[in-house]
Write an enzyme that holds these catalytic residues in place. Structure first.
Site, mmCIF file in Angstrom:
data_model
loop_
_atom_site.group_PDB
_atom_site.id
_atom_site.type_symbol
_atom_site.label_atom_id
_atom_site.label_comp_id
_atom_site.label_asym_id
_atom_site.label_seq_id
_atom_site.Cartn_x
_atom_site.Cartn_y
_atom_site.Cartn_z
ATOM 1 N N CYS A 28 0.630 2.284 -4.800
ATOM 2 C CA CYS A 28 1.859 2.273 -3.974
ATOM 3 C C CYS A 28 2.666 0.868 -3.794
ATOM 4 O O CYS A 28 2.195 -0.017 -3.120
ATOM 5 C CB CYS A 28 1.342 2.944 -2.562
ATOM 6 S SG CYS A 28 2.584 2.628 -1.050
ATOM 7 N N CYS A 31 3.265 -0.313 -0.058
ATOM 8 C CA CYS A 31 2.112 -0.682 0.451
ATOM 9 C C CYS A 31 1.726 -2.390 -0.004
ATOM 10 O O CYS A 31 1.355 -2.960 0.802
ATOM 11 C CB CYS A 31 0.838 0.078 0.056
ATOM 12 S SG CYS A 31 1.094 1.960 0.506
#
Length: 103
Positions: A28, A31
Site C-alpha cells: 500500500c 501506507c
C-alpha cells in the site's frame, strides 16, 4: 518505536490509555507515506501508545473493525474506539485528533 501487533495480542495491548493503531500493508503506497508520520509522532508524544498491524498477516482484527481501506487509523481510549480515520493524514492533523482524547 511503533510496536507491531498481531490478532493474538491486539486487545491486550490496546485496552489501556489512548492508543493509535495503524492498519497497513506492505503493498500500500499511502501506507508507506503514513508510516514515517506515525514513527515521528511516537518519538514526540509520550501520552499516546502507537502500534501498527499488517492487515495481510492479521486478517481477524481488521475484519472485526470493518476495515475496508488502508491506511486506516483507529484511536482507542481505555479499550473503546473513539475515532476511525481512513487515508493519509499529516502530523498536524493527527496531533489535533489525538489532543481530544488526552487528559
Amino acid at each position: 518505536m511503533v510496536e507491531a501487533l498481531t490478532d493474538k495480542n491486539f486487545e491486550a495491548e490496546t485496552n489501556e490509555g489512548v492508543v493509535l493503531t495503524d492498519f497497513w500493508a506492505t503493498w500500500c503506497g499511502p501506507c508507506r507515506m503514513q508510516s514515517p508520520v506515525i514513527e515521528e509522532l511516537a518519538q514526540t508524544n509520550d501520552k499516546v501508545k502507537f502500534v501498527k498491524m499488517d492487515v495481510d498477516a492479521n486478517p481477524e482484527t481488521p475484519a472485526k473493525f470493518g476495515i475496508m481501506a488502508i491506511p486506516t487509523l483507529i484511536v482507542k481510549k481505555d479499550g473503546k474506539v473513539v475515532e476511525t480515520i481512513t487515508g493519509f493524514h499529516n502530523k498536524e492533523q493527527l496531533n489535533q485528533t489525538l489532543a481530544q482524547y488526552i487528559d
